[in-house]
Design a protein around this motif. Structure first.
Motif, PDB file in Angstrom:
ATOM      1  N   SER A   1      27.724   7.571  86.685  1.00  0.00           N
ATOM      2  CA  SER A   1      26.529   7.822  87.112  1.00  0.00           C
ATOM      3  C   SER A   1      25.460   6.810  86.002  1.00  0.00           C
ATOM      4  N   ARG A   2      25.706   7.271  84.727  1.00  0.00           N
ATOM      5  CA  ARG A   2      24.946   6.773  83.761  1.00  0.00           C
ATOM      6  C   ARG A   2      25.185   5.275  83.596  1.00  0.00           C
TER       7      ARG A   2
ATOM      8  N   GLU B   1      25.659   3.165  85.993  1.00  0.00           N
ATOM      9  CA  GLU B   1      24.867   2.461  86.905  1.00  0.00           C
ATOM     10  C   GLU B   1      23.452   2.453  86.549  1.00  0.00           C
ATOM     11  N   LYS B   2      22.889   3.654  86.257  1.00  0.00           N
ATOM     12  CA  LYS B   2      21.693   3.592  85.704  1.00  0.00           C
ATOM     13  C   LYS B   2      21.106   2.809  84.555  1.00  0.00           C
TER      14      LYS B   2
ATOM     15  N   ARG C   1      21.104  -0.816  85.942  1.00  0.00           N
ATOM     16  CA  ARG C   1      19.870  -0.989  86.416  1.00  0.00           C
ATOM     17  C   ARG C   1      18.837  -1.156  85.606  1.00  0.00           C
ATOM     18  N   ASP C   2      18.744  -0.518  84.371  1.00  0.00           N
ATOM     19  CA  ASP C   2      17.687  -0.720  83.490  1.00  0.00           C
ATOM     20  C   ASP C   2      17.847  -2.014  82.612  1.00  0.00           C
TER      21      ASP C   2
END
Length: 397
Positions: A103-104, A106-107, A110-111
């Motif tokens: 999850s981290r 993927e975030k 995205r950033d």
């Protein structure tokens, strides 16, 4: 830097000394006339004034230029800051992906899209992270965002790999087909294709891919042997209703595969079922000539079919001379003699097998065969005794 500053300072002192010495011998005058004013100054003062004016004008020009370009410099600074943050986010995404924090990852990916050059790498990382979390729809969205031409091979390979991992064999093969249409033939692509063909149970393709990967040393030898056997087994089973097709496939296999006791036993079993005992017998005998195996010995009496078992008995007695203490061979001879109704020899061989047996399954089979023999001879008591012994041995097992 400190040494450089000291050198410049020393140079300035030298220049000042030179100008001071040169000024002592200069008696020149500069006359400035602007009616009704008149200024008379020394040449040295005039030169100094010119230098000072130049320095002031240069400094003023630089200040005005810097003020004028301030918005551009601020924009450039912000752009550099965004790039630095995006690169840091991309590094965090890679670290989180391999650390299992999907999850981290993927975030962070995205950033990192704040920098357009990261679009391809960030898309692959985010798609992989979404795939690991079984978010397949989001995974496909990330992959669809990778539109740079230089990243298409990587996108297709990642798509094939993740779809094969997600049991979507058709999707994996479609991606690999697109890679091949562009002229790419890679070992990793063939490894992915092998997994996909296994899932689709295309055993002919599995066999071809295993042989190709073996030649390129891209698969572990033990895994290759197991996959070859698995593919050959399933191909044989697919032809279990056609003896000619089965034999054609058997002859097309490599010698190593035909000499496998497991495959030879399966092929013989299928041929016996198809009422081709002679072909089955040939396969079993060839297999035993290469690899002496209990499975093939147990299958050998079945190859007699409903015909004369004397040739098989003679062949087996020839083996007995070389292996007089082989319990499985004794059991095979006993069954063949039962088939031929040679009761005395059958009893002798079966009792020898029972005496030499070093495992419970063989003892169970020997007791049952002896029980059937005594039933044929009309000795119900001995038949019951052997049935009882076989039952007790089954409980032990």
């Amino acid at each position: 830097m400190a040494i450089r500053g000291l050198l410049w300072l020393a140079l300035l002192f030298v220049i000042a000394v030179v100008f001071a010495l040169a000024g002592r011998f200069d008696t020149g005058q500069v006359l400035l006339v602007y009616p009704p004013y008149r200024v008379d100054i020394s040449l040295n003062l005039f030169i100094v004034a010119l230098v000072v004016v130049f320095i002031v004008l240069y400094a003023a020009t630089r200040i005005i230029r810097n003020i004028w370009r301030m918005p551009q410099r601020v924009a450039a600074y912000r752009a550099r800051s965004r790039v630095v943050k995006a690169q840091a986010a991309l590094r965090d995404a890679i670290g989180n992906l391999y650390a299992g924090r999907f999850s981290r990852a993927e975030k962070a990916a995205r950033d990192s899209l704040a920098h357009d050059a990261n679009r391809g790498a960030a898309g692959l990382i985010a798609a992989n992270a979404a795939h690991r979390m079984h978010e397949y729809a989001r995974r496909d969205e990330w992959l669809a965002k990778i539109d740079a031409p230089d990243w298409q091979d990587a996108r297709l390979m990642a798509t094939a790999d993740m779809r094969a991992d997600g049991r979507d064999a058709d999707g994996a093969l479609a991606a690999l087909l697109e890679i091949q249409s562009q002229g790419g033939r890679r070992i990793h692509a063939q490894q992915i294709a092998l997994r996909a063909q296994q899932q689709l149970k295309n055993w002919g393709e599995v066999l071809k891919l295993v042989k190709t990967l073996e030649k390129r040393e891209a698969i572990h030898p033990a895994v290759a042997v197991r996959l070859r056997q698995l593919a050959a087994e399933n191909l044989l089973r697919d032809r279990r209703h056609n003896a000619d097709a089965l034999l054609e496939l058997w002859n097309s296999l490599s010698p190593a595969e035909r000499h496998s006791p497991r495959l030879a036993d399966l092929a013989a079993e299928l041929l016996v079922t198809l009422n081709r005992p002679q072909d089955a017998r040939k396969i079993v005998e060839e297999g035993l000539a290469q690899n002496w195996d209990a499975r093939l010995l147990r299958r050998y009496p079945d190859t007699a079919g409903g015909g004369d078992a004397l040739p098989l008995i003679q062949k087996a007695e020839g083996w007995q001379k070389e292996r007089p203490d082989d319990a499985d061979l004794m059991f095979t001879l006993g069954r063949l003699c039962l088939h031929q109704q040679l009761w005395g020899k059958a009893q002798a061989f079966l009792e020898a097998a029972l005496k030499l047996a070093d495992n419970e399954p063989l003892k169970i089979r020997s007791h049952r065969a002896l029980a059937r023999l005594h039933e044929q001879l009309g000795d119900a008591a001995k038949a019951s005794e052997h049935y009882r012994e076989s039952a007790l041995a089954m409980n032990v097992v």
